[in-house]
Design a protein around this motif. Structure first.
Motif, short mmCIF file in Angstrom:
data_model
loop_
_atom_site.label_atom_id
_atom_site.label_comp_id
_atom_site.label_asym_id
_atom_site.label_seq_id
_atom_site.Cartn_x
_atom_site.Cartn_y
_atom_site.Cartn_z
N SER A 105 37.21 35.97 41.60
CA SER A 105 38.45 36.74 41.61
C SER A 105 38.31 38.02 40.78
O SER A 105 38.76 39.10 41.20
CB SER A 105 39.61 35.91 41.05
N ALA A 106 37.68 37.91 39.60
CA ALA A 106 37.50 39.07 38.74
C ALA A 106 36.63 40.13 39.42
O ALA A 106 36.92 41.33 39.34
CB ALA A 106 36.88 38.64 37.41
N MET A 107 35.57 39.68 40.12
CA MET A 107 34.68 40.62 40.81
C MET A 107 35.41 41.32 41.96
O MET A 107 35.33 42.54 42.12
CB MET A 107 33.45 39.87 41.34
N LYS A 108 36.16 40.53 42.75
CA LYS A 108 36.94 41.13 43.86
C LYS A 108 37.93 42.14 43.33
O LYS A 108 38.07 43.25 43.86
CB LYS A 108 37.72 40.02 44.61
N TYR A 109 38.64 41.75 42.27
CA TYR A 109 39.67 42.62 41.70
C TYR A 109 39.06 43.92 41.19
O TYR A 109 39.57 45.01 41.44
CB TYR A 109 40.40 41.89 40.57
N PHE A 110 37.93 43.79 40.48
CA PHE A 110 37.27 44.98 39.92
C PHE A 110 36.81 45.93 41.02
O PHE A 110 37.03 47.15 40.93
CB PHE A 110 36.07 44.56 39.06
N LEU A 111 36.19 45.40 42.08
CA LEU A 111 35.68 46.26 43.15
C LEU A 111 36.81 47.01 43.87
O LEU A 111 36.71 48.21 44.12
CB LEU A 111 34.87 45.42 44.16
N GLN B 275 39.88 47.63 42.74
CA GLN B 275 40.52 48.59 41.83
C GLN B 275 39.64 49.81 41.59
O GLN B 275 40.13 50.93 41.43
CB GLN B 275 40.87 47.92 40.50
N ALA B 276 38.30 49.59 41.56
CA ALA B 276 37.38 50.72 41.38
C ALA B 276 37.44 51.66 42.59
O ALA B 276 37.45 52.89 42.43
CB ALA B 276 35.96 50.19 41.18
N ILE B 277 37.49 51.08 43.81
CA ILE B 277 37.60 51.90 45.03
C ILE B 277 38.91 52.70 45.01
O ILE B 277 38.93 53.89 45.31
CB ILE B 277 37.52 51.01 46.29
N ALA B 278 40.01 52.02 44.62
CA ALA B 278 41.32 52.70 44.55
C ALA B 278 41.30 53.81 43.50
O ALA B 278 41.86 54.89 43.73
CB ALA B 278 42.41 51.68 44.23
N SER B 279 40.62 53.59 42.37
CA SER B 279 40.53 54.61 41.33
C SER B 279 39.73 55.83 41.81
O SER B 279 40.08 56.97 41.49
CB SER B 279 39.86 54.04 40.07
N ILE B 280 38.66 55.58 42.57
CA ILE B 280 37.87 56.69 43.14
C ILE B 280 38.74 57.51 44.10
O ILE B 280 38.72 58.75 44.06
CB ILE B 280 36.61 56.14 43.87
N TYR C 242 48.89 61.57 50.97
CA TYR C 242 48.61 60.31 51.66
C TYR C 242 47.45 59.57 51.01
O TYR C 242 47.49 58.34 50.85
CB TYR C 242 48.31 60.54 53.14
N ILE C 243 46.40 60.31 50.61
CA ILE C 243 45.25 59.68 49.94
C ILE C 243 45.68 59.09 48.61
O ILE C 243 45.35 57.95 48.27
CB ILE C 243 44.10 60.71 49.73
N LEU C 244 46.45 59.87 47.83
CA LEU C 244 46.91 59.42 46.52
C LEU C 244 47.82 58.19 46.65
O LEU C 244 47.67 57.21 45.93
CB LEU C 244 47.64 60.57 45.81
N SER C 245 48.74 58.25 47.61
CA SER C 245 49.66 57.12 47.83
C SER C 245 48.90 55.88 48.28
O SER C 245 49.19 54.76 47.85
CB SER C 245 50.71 57.49 48.88
N SER C 246 47.89 56.06 49.16
CA SER C 246 47.08 54.93 49.63
C SER C 246 46.34 54.26 48.48
O SER C 246 46.23 53.03 48.43
CB SER C 246 46.08 55.39 50.69
N ALA C 247 45.82 55.08 47.55
CA ALA C 247 45.12 54.53 46.38
C ALA C 247 46.06 53.67 45.54
O ALA C 247 45.69 52.56 45.11
CB ALA C 247 44.55 55.66 45.53
N LEU C 248 47.28 54.15 45.32
CA LEU C 248 48.25 53.39 44.51
C LEU C 248 48.72 52.14 45.24
O LEU C 248 48.91 51.08 44.63
CB LEU C 248 49.44 54.28 44.17
N LEU C 249 48.89 52.24 46.57
CA LEU C 249 49.28 51.06 47.36
C LEU C 249 48.17 50.01 47.34
O LEU C 249 48.44 48.81 47.31
CB LEU C 249 49.60 51.48 48.80
N MET C 250 46.90 50.46 47.35
CA MET C 250 45.78 49.52 47.26
C MET C 250 45.77 48.84 45.89
O MET C 250 45.50 47.64 45.78
CB MET C 250 44.45 50.27 47.47
N LYS C 251 46.09 49.59 44.84
CA LYS C 251 46.11 49.00 43.49
C LYS C 251 47.17 47.91 43.35
O LYS C 251 46.95 46.92 42.66
CB LYS C 251 46.35 50.10 42.45
N MET C 252 48.32 48.08 44.02
CA MET C 252 49.38 47.07 43.90
C MET C 252 49.28 45.97 44.95
O MET C 252 49.99 44.98 44.88
CB MET C 252 50.76 47.74 43.93
N GLY C 253 48.39 46.14 45.95
CA GLY C 253 48.19 45.09 46.96
C GLY C 253 49.16 45.14 48.12
O GLY C 253 49.44 44.11 48.73
N ALA C 254 49.70 46.34 48.43
CA ALA C 254 50.63 46.47 49.56
C ALA C 254 49.86 46.52 50.87
O ALA C 254 48.73 47.00 50.92
CB ALA C 254 51.46 47.74 49.39
#
Length: 331
Positions: free
Chosen positions: A55-61, A63-68, A90-102
């Motif tokens: 779970s930690a590895m999945k979460y890190f990967l 979140q790292a993609i979303a941060s990039i 749209y790119i910025l919003s997609s990154a934040l939506l990925m971080k929250m799991g939408a």
């Protein structure tokens, strides 16, 4: 048992979120998100089980993609012409939506939830959504992109939870469904989002306290659990409130959103949201109905007085919605 390292990471987790929501620059917000991420991973991995490592590895990967993506959007915004600003948003919003799991960036969320203990599940479903939501509010306005996100969240959250036997995955899909409602609430005003998020967190705390205290992780454990009826009744009431069934407390923010969305001519979206909420109520009921059918041979309403007081408090939180719903139309 008091654990100094966990306390430090927990304080750092809170600080990261506060830095994000109070920063005046996008780079400062990004730094807060990274601090929050790097504090949560040791908390996820505190029991050192293989499931937590995964779970930690999945979460890190993820979140790292979303941060990039988030950093890329910041850089593009400073380099590109104004003509491309919509696409950068749209790119910025997609990154934040990925971080929250939408949805449609939700694929990591149920898998990560499945490997965590209940306390970390609660943090992931509540606190970890505050910073992305606060940042998203700067770019949030009703257009086809966000309308699609709302519809996808409520649909995926409803359909995904139907065939699950793991309670943690059911709670994950429930959280995805609530994200659709929270994005709608934030489009109306930040006040509605704060109210919805507070009540959602309260309901989650009640449900997760019950699951954690009874060590429940799968539906079959609830079916044949030899706990007292009041425990099952508490879970039943709390789950119905989390699902937004009137007249419980969880219905209050949904009612306000329905009223406001109807007033602003978004009837089709609210119709889809209400219909998918009925599906989420189905899988909440599926958790509890079989548990009640196996109650015939059990001891009735016998539990320790201390736990009984807490259970009655949890039930009363949900039932608190009844007088509030009576007062609301008078305002």
């Amino acid at each position: 048992m008091f654990n100094m390292s966990s306390t430090i990471f927990f304080m750092s987790l809170i600080t990261g979120t506060l830095i994000s929501i109070s920063s005046t620059s996008w780079i400062g917000m990004w730094m807060g998100l990274e601090m929050n991420l790097l504090s949560f991973i040791p908390l996820m991995n505190k029991n050192k089980t293989p499931y937590e490592n995964e779970s930690a590895m999945k979460y890190f990967l993820v979140q790292a993609i979303a941060s990039i993506m988030f950093l890329l959007a910041i850089l593009l915004a400073s380099m590109m012409d104004f003509d491309y600003y919509t696409y950068i948003n749209y790119i910025l919003s997609s990154a934040l939506l990925m971080k929250m799991g939408a949805a449609p960036f939700h694929f990591w969320f149920p898998g990560v939830m499945e490997g965590l203990d209940w306390m970390n599940c609660l943090i992931l479903m509540t606190w970890q959504k505050i910073a992305p939501f606060a940042l998203l509010s700067y770019k949030l306005f009703m257009n086809n992109f966000f309308m699609t996100i709302i519809i996808l969240c409520v649909t995926v959250g409803a359909v995904g939870g139907l065939n699950q036997s793991s309670i943690r995955k059911i709670m994950a899909y429930s959280s995805i469904s609530h994200l659709g409602w929270m994005i709608s609430a934030m489009m109306i005003s930040n006040y509605y989002w704060i109210m919805y998020f507070f009540i959602y967190s309260l309901m989650n705390m009640a449900v997760i306290y019950l699951f954690k205290s009874q060590s429940l992780f799968h539906l079959s454990q609830i079916y044949f659990n030899k706990n007292s009826s009041i425990v099952k009744f508490s879970i039943f009431i709390s789950m119905l409130s989390l699902g937004g069934l009137p007249p419980f407390l969880g219905f209050l923010p949904k009612w306000m959103i329905i009223q406001n969305m109807m007033a602003t001519q978004y009837a089709i979206i609210i119709l889809i949201m209400v219909m998918t909420t009925l599906l989420t109520l189905y899988f909440y009921l599926r958790i509890m109905m079989n548990a009640f059918t196996f109650m015939g041979n059990e001891l009735m309403w016998q539990t320790s007085s201390n736990k009984t007081n807490i259970l009655i408090l949890l039930i009363s939180i949900s039932i608190l919605g009844i007088p509030m719903l009576m007062i609301l139309p008078l305002n």
